[in-house]
Structures are given as structure tokens and as C-alpha cells.
Enzyme design. Structure first.
Site, PDB file in Angstrom:
ATOM      1  N   ASP A   1       8.389  17.194  12.447  1.00  0.00           N
ATOM      2  CA  ASP A   1       7.998  16.499  11.258  1.00  0.00           C
ATOM      3  C   ASP A   1       7.120  16.332  11.051  1.00  0.00           C
ATOM      4  O   ASP A   1       6.505  15.677  10.370  1.00  0.00           O
ATOM      5  CB  ASP A   1       9.463  15.190  11.023  1.00  0.00           C
ATOM      6  CG  ASP A   1       9.412  15.408   9.380  1.00  0.00           C
ATOM      7  OD1 ASP A   1       9.227  16.767   8.463  1.00  0.00           O
ATOM      8  OD2 ASP A   1       9.894  13.927   9.150  1.00  0.00           O
TER       9      ASP A   1
ATOM     10  N   ILE B   1       1.304  -1.271  -0.073  1.00  0.00           N
ATOM     11  CA  ILE B   1      -0.043  -0.043   0.094  1.00  0.00           C
ATOM     12  C   ILE B   1       0.633   0.769   0.107  1.00  0.00           C
ATOM     13  O   ILE B   1       0.456   2.437  -0.215  1.00  0.00           O
ATOM     14  CB  ILE B   1      -1.157  -0.027   1.064  1.00  0.00           C
ATOM     15  CG1 ILE B   1      -0.130  -0.141   2.784  1.00  0.00           C
ATOM     16  CG2 ILE B   1      -1.860  -1.056   1.276  1.00  0.00           C
ATOM     17  CD1 ILE B   1      -1.036   0.175   3.723  1.00  0.00           C
TER      18      ILE B   1
ATOM     19  N   ALA C   1      11.476   6.110   0.770  1.00  0.00           N
ATOM     20  CA  ALA C   1      12.591   5.896   1.201  1.00  0.00           C
ATOM     21  C   ALA C   1      12.654   4.840   2.644  1.00  0.00           C
ATOM     22  O   ALA C   1      14.029   4.457   1.912  1.00  0.00           O
ATOM     23  CB  ALA C   1      13.465   7.143   1.360  1.00  0.00           C
ATOM     24  N   TYR C   2      11.678   4.697   2.999  1.00  0.00           N
ATOM     25  CA  TYR C   2      12.560   3.958   4.637  1.00  0.00           C
ATOM     26  C   TYR C   2      12.186   2.376   3.552  1.00  0.00           C
ATOM     27  O   TYR C   2      12.854   1.275   4.718  1.00  0.00           O
ATOM     28  CB  TYR C   2      11.506   4.127   5.287  1.00  0.00           C
ATOM     29  CG  TYR C   2      10.276   3.954   4.914  1.00  0.00           C
ATOM     30  CD1 TYR C   2       9.464   2.885   5.001  1.00  0.00           C
ATOM     31  CD2 TYR C   2       9.127   5.474   4.156  1.00  0.00           C
ATOM     32  CE1 TYR C   2       8.051   3.327   4.011  1.00  0.00           C
ATOM     33  CE2 TYR C   2       8.301   5.425   3.866  1.00  0.00           C
ATOM     34  CZ  TYR C   2       7.309   4.616   3.701  1.00  0.00           C
ATOM     35  OH  TYR C   2       6.116   4.532   3.665  1.00  0.00           O
ATOM     36  N   GLY C   3      10.896   1.994   2.625  1.00  0.00           N
ATOM     37  CA  GLY C   3      11.039   0.630   2.457  1.00  0.00           C
ATOM     38  C   GLY C   3       9.290   0.652   1.568  1.00  0.00           C
ATOM     39  O   GLY C   3       8.670   1.482   1.212  1.00  0.00           O
ATOM     40  N   ILE C   4       9.246  -0.719   1.896  1.00  0.00           N
ATOM     41  CA  ILE C   4       7.701  -1.121   1.768  1.00  0.00           C
ATOM     42  C   ILE C   4       6.769  -1.265   2.500  1.00  0.00           C
ATOM     43  O   ILE C   4       7.164  -2.169   3.393  1.00  0.00           O
ATOM     44  CB  ILE C   4       7.517  -2.411   0.960  1.00  0.00           C
ATOM     45  CG1 ILE C   4       8.545  -1.806  -0.409  1.00  0.00           C
ATOM     46  CG2 ILE C   4       6.231  -2.484   0.419  1.00  0.00           C
ATOM     47  CD1 ILE C   4       8.384  -2.413  -1.583  1.00  0.00           C
TER      48      ILE C   4
END
EC number: 2.7.11.24
Length: 370
Positions: free
Chosen positions: A158, A38, A42-45
Site C-alpha cells: 500500500d 495532528i 478512518a482508523y482514528g485520531i
């Protein structure tokens, strides 16, 4: 969709199943059944999944090769430490961290969160209409969650629409705590990169060393303006351009508005900008409720010492139909997020392992029984 695959080299680990999603291998605990990917960053999936034991839908985030980048590894560790302590309906819940098979050599981390449908960035850019009630309710929930964080001495640092998850009931939850720090921290963290530029407070753009919870309030103001106008209020291209856009809207600052700037060069830059009367927020958002404009003005004040606090924002008349002070308890204890920035990758890995143990009492029991 998630496709079940054979383990690498035909050698599977006990208690794990293997799936392929978006050409990425997931090694996940057998109690989870993945549905589909979904999200990617940059961190992954991230994939949606079902917990077979509880029948609950969850989101599984795979952080690939987490120790390859020291900054990413420290961000992940901080988020794990923080989310273990946070319990609030407007903060995303971390439900599980999957235990890796090899304690001293694991490379990937699998985090299990409650599943949400979308985020505020997707909603803002969609053609879906947003009523005053929608905007009011999203802002209320964001302020509630932020009040809880600030009561725990946590700065998010953030906040942006993409870090605010939303479900079909319009419930909102704050996520992505990789940049969060304690308000009491001093020193190097105060000067490192924080906050996506468009949502960055003037005191950060001006490199002021001593900032606090008001940076999050500025970000909330930018998000609220984006909800009202369906586009970013200050879409700067770089730091100085960002400051110009802010001054163009708020107008030229008085001498007293610049007293908080402890950097002489930064103060000179602001003074060098051409005079501008500013743009009334009511003319930028002509369809917004007058009380919404009044609250927005109080959040987007250049001088952080004069900016409204989260508690004051919740007590503002615009929030009065929704806010009940007795239903907003503070966090139980301040949370210690101080981590030595110079620790080795092996030590970060070991600290992550210990965070994982909090979600797996059966592993702790097995270790104690040896």
C-alpha cells in the site's frame, strides 16, 4: 489543543490521564503529555505528545473500537507484529503500545510512534518547490526502506505518498503496514484488495494470482512520477479506466509483454484496447533529469518480470551519488505475519495484549512475581 478532562463517570484508572481532542476522549499513560491533534483518518485520531521521561516528541495514534471491524482488527494486529521486528531509519519506529487496564475487555488501542512533521502527499500538493535533489533524496530513502522490507520477505502492498512520512530535515519513513504480507504467503491474501488504485500495479489490476515484490516497485514509480509532475500519473476512476490510463502512457503492449497475465479474460481486455504509441515520459516531465526519466521508465514497466528490482533501482546511475551498498544491511530474519483470518475477536485481543507486553517488561515482571 489537548484539554485535560475528568475521567468518564468520575472513575479514573491508575496510571492514566484523560484528555479531550477533537471531541474524542484519550486515556493515556501519565508519562505522556499531549500537545495537539495532528491527523484524523478512518482508523482514528493522531496527536503529538511529549514523553516526560525522555523529553522526546512522539505521535500517539488512538484506534477507536478496534474490534468492531474484524478486518481493521487484523490489520492492526499485523502492523503490531511487523513493527516490533523492523529497525531501519527509513521505516517508522513504533516506540510503545499503551497497556490497557482491562486485559479481556479493552476496546481502544494507543500506539506511540516517533513524530514526523508531514507526509509526501502534503508536500506534493503544497506550493513548495521541489528540486531535483529533493526528488532524488526522497526516492533514495524510499528505495532504501523498501529494500530492507523486501530483504525481510515483506511486501508493503500500500505504498502511496500519504504513507511516506517526512520531517523538516527531509528524512523519509515508510508507515502504515496494515496491508503488508510476507512474500512467501500464498492463497487468499493474494486476491484480496491491495494498494490504493492509482498506485496499483498492472498485475493486480489484471487479477493475477502470483505477484511479488515488483508490485511495490510499480508503486514507487507512480510516487516518483508524482514528485516530478506534482500530480498523480495514473488517476484512474475505476479498475478498467486505470488500465486504460496506464496503456495510454506506456503504449500498446507486445504479445511478449502480456505473457505474465494468467487470466484469459484480462488478457483479452488488454488486447481489445485501441492501438496507442504511448507518451514519452521525457515529454511529460521535461524538467526532470535524463537519468531520472531512465529510472522511471524501468520502474513503470507493464510486465512485472521485466520491471527493475529495488536493488537494481538503487544501483542505477541516478542513485549513484547517494547509494552505498555497504551501508544498507538486510533485515536480520524473515518475519512471520501469517495469522489465521478466522480467529475470534477475543483471540485477536489476546494476541494484541501479548504484543503490548514486548514494550512493558515491568508488566511481565509483575505477572511472573505473582
Amino acid at each position: 489543543m489537548a484539554i485535560m478532562v475528568d475521567p468518564p463517570n468520575g472513575m479514573g484508572n491508575q496510571g492514566k490521564y484523560y484528555y479531550s481532542m477533537w471531541q474524542t476522549l484519550f486515556e493515556i499513560d501519565t508519562k505522556y503529555v499531549p500537545i495537539k491533534p495532528i491527523g484524523r483518518g478512518a482508523y482514528g485520531i493522531v496527536c503529538s505528545s511529549i514523553n516526560r521521561e525522555t523529553n522526546e516528541k512522539v505521535a500517539i495514534k488512538k484506534i477507536h473500537n478496534v474490534f468492531d471491524n474484524r478486518v481493521d482488527a487484523l490489520r492492526t494486529l499485523r502492523e503490531l507484529k511487523l513493527l516490533r521486528h523492523l529497525r531501519h531509519e527509513n521505516v517508522i519506529a513504533l516506540k510503545d503500545i499503551m497497556m490497557p487496564v482491562h486485559r479481556r475487555s479493552f476496546k481502544d488501542v494507543y500506539l506511540v510512534y516517533e513524530l514526523m512533521d508531514t507526509d509526501l502527499h502534503q508536500i506534493i500538493k503544497s506550493p513548495q518547490g521541489l528540486s531535483n535533489d529533493h526528488c532524488q533524496y526522497f526516492l533514495f530513502q524510499l528505495l532504501r526502506g523498501l529494500k530492507y522490507l523486501h530483504s525481510a520477505e515483506i511486501l508493503h502492498r500500500d505504498l502511496k505518498p500519504g504513507n511516506l512520512l517526512v520531517n523538516a530535515n527531509c528524512d523519509l519513513k515508510i508507515c502504515d503496514f496494515g496491508l503488508a504480507r510476507t512474500n512467501s504467503s500464498k492463497g487468499q491474501f493474494m486476491t484480496e484488495y491491495v494498494v490504493t488504485r492509482w498506485y496499483r500495479a498492472p498485475e493486480l489490476l489484471l487479477c493475477c494470482d502470483n505477484y511479488g515484490t515488483s508490485i511495490d516497485v510499480w508503486s514507487v514509480g507512480c510516487i516518483f512520477a508524482e514528485l516530478l509532475g506534482r500530480k498523480p500519473i495514473f488517476p484512474g476512476t475505476e479498475c478498467l479506466n486505470q488500465l486504460k490510463l496506464i496503456v495510454n502512457v506506456l503504449g500498446t503492449m507486445s504479445e511478449s509483454d502480456l505473457e505474465f497475465i494468467d487470466n484469459p479474460k484480462a488478457r483479452r481486455y488488454i488486447k481489445s484496447l485501441p492501438y496507442t504509441p504511448g507518451v514519452p515520459l521525457a515529454s511529460m516531465y521535461p524538467h526532470a533529469h535524463p537519468l531520472a526519466i531512465d529510472l522511471l521508465q524501468k520502474m513503470l514497466i507493464f510486465d512485472p518480470t521485466k520491471r527493475i528490482s529495488v536493488t537494481e533501482a538503487l544501483e542505477h546511475p541516478y542513485m549513484s551519488p547517494l547509494y552505498d551498498p555497504s551501508a544498507n544491511p538486510p533485515a536480520q530474519v524473515p518475519i512471520d505475519l501469517d495469522i489465521d483470518e478466522n480467529i475470534s475477536a477475543d483471540m485477536i485481543r489476546e494476541m494484541m495484549w501479548h504484543e503490548m507486553l514486548h514494550y512493558h517488561p515491568e508488566v511481565v515482571a509483575a505477572m511472573s512475581a505473582r
